[in-house]
Design an enzyme around this catalytic site. Structure first.
Site, PDB file in Angstrom:
ATOM      1  N   THR A  89      -4.704   5.994   1.824  1.00  0.00           N
ATOM      2  CA  THR A  89      -4.989   7.354   2.299  1.00  0.00           C
ATOM      3  C   THR A  89      -5.975   8.064   1.281  1.00  0.00           C
ATOM      4  O   THR A  89      -5.750   9.212   1.098  1.00  0.00           O
ATOM      5  CB  THR A  89      -4.051   8.204   2.624  1.00  0.00           C
ATOM      6  N   GLU A  96       0.867  -1.235  -0.009  1.00  0.00           N
ATOM      7  CA  GLU A  96       0.027   0.114   0.012  1.00  0.00           C
ATOM      8  C   GLU A  96       0.862   1.141  -0.011  1.00  0.00           C
ATOM      9  O   GLU A  96       1.649   1.471   1.036  1.00  0.00           O
ATOM     10  CB  GLU A  96      -0.958  -0.053   1.173  1.00  0.00           C
ATOM     11  N   ARG A 142       0.470  10.150   0.776  1.00  0.00           N
ATOM     12  CA  ARG A 142       0.905  11.234   1.886  1.00  0.00           C
ATOM     13  C   ARG A 142       2.059  11.983   1.466  1.00  0.00           C
ATOM     14  O   ARG A 142       2.652  12.953   2.287  1.00  0.00           O
ATOM     15  CB  ARG A 142       0.986  10.657   3.135  1.00  0.00           C
ATOM     16  N   LYS A 155     -11.551  -1.731   6.355  1.00  0.00           N
ATOM     17  CA  LYS A 155     -10.501  -1.629   6.983  1.00  0.00           C
ATOM     18  C   LYS A 155     -10.900  -1.034   8.456  1.00  0.00           C
ATOM     19  O   LYS A 155     -11.633  -0.266   8.725  1.00  0.00           O
ATOM     20  CB  LYS A 155      -9.645  -0.339   6.340  1.00  0.00           C
TER      21      LYS A 155
END
Length: 217
Positions: free
Chosen positions: A66, A38, A42, A126
């Site tokens: 994100t 993943e 960011r 998640k």
């Protein structure tokens, strides 16, 4: 998506500050037996890193993490991400995900959010943040939501991995301890490889024991 996550078992969450680190990092993780990584959106290097790993054809699937807005979904898909992961969910994300050609793993942290996402067609979610109460929360959620599976993320470390993977309602565990931002910036590939190998060895042992237990019933 469920089978992809189950096969991956452990998902390193990566924050890259320099896109040129993407390939050496991906190679180390692939060599350690990892199936899915993943890349968190960011940093300015995230989308380029996703595109670089995808184009290299290493056999390592790339998720974009994100994801906070529909625009993030489109940008990550255009870069080559084959899975979209969010820390939470919003009506806008739920609507946008229905038009995406790649699966979405939405985040939840409360029973109400679990219910909303399940009703929207997301039986795999998640759990974020996992720590400090994730194990107790997973045990609590299992009763009213037996059809929901989780990928706990957030605050998990190597010492916690086994306890999470042993939960029946956990299909995979994600975390940044395998390839933390400081390790990547220092290019400590050997240490990252050792952490990844240790995580995969533990995950494989737990899954094998689980299959033996199931076959003996």
């Amino acid at each position: 998506m469920l089978e992809q996550l189950r096969e991956a078992a452990v998902i390193p969450v990566i924050t890259l500050d320099h896109a040129e680190d993407a390939l050496p990092l991906a190679g180390v993780l692939r060599d350690a037996g990892m199936k899915l990584v993943e890349i968190a959106l960011r940093s300015d290097a995230a989308l380029e890193a996703i595109a670089t790993i995808t184009a290299a054809g290493l056999g390592l699937a790339v998720a974009a993490g994100t994801i906070r807005a529909p625009a993030d979904m489109h940008a990550a898909r255009a870069a080559g991400a084959t899975l979209l992961i969010s820390p939470g969910s919003t009506p806008a994300l739920i609507d946008a995900a229905r038009t995406m050609p790649v699966p979405w793993l939405p985040g939840a942290s409360t029973p109400s959010e679990v219910m909303v996402l399940h009703d929207a067609g997301y039986p795999v979610q998640k759990l974020f943040p996992a720590q400090p109460h994730g194990l107790a929360q997973l045990a609590t959620l299992e009763g009213p939501f037996p059809a929901v599976s989780f990928v706990p993320t957030g605050g998990i470390h190597a010492d916690d991995l086994g306890a999470y993977l042993n939960r029946a309602n956990v299909v995979a565990v994600a975390g940044s301890w395998i390839a933390s931002r400081d390790l990547i910036m220092a290019r400590r590939w050997n240490e990252i490889g050792e952490r990844a190998s240790a995580a995969m060895t533990l995950a494989t042992r737990i899954r094998q024991l689980g299959m033996l237990d199931a076959s003996s019933r």
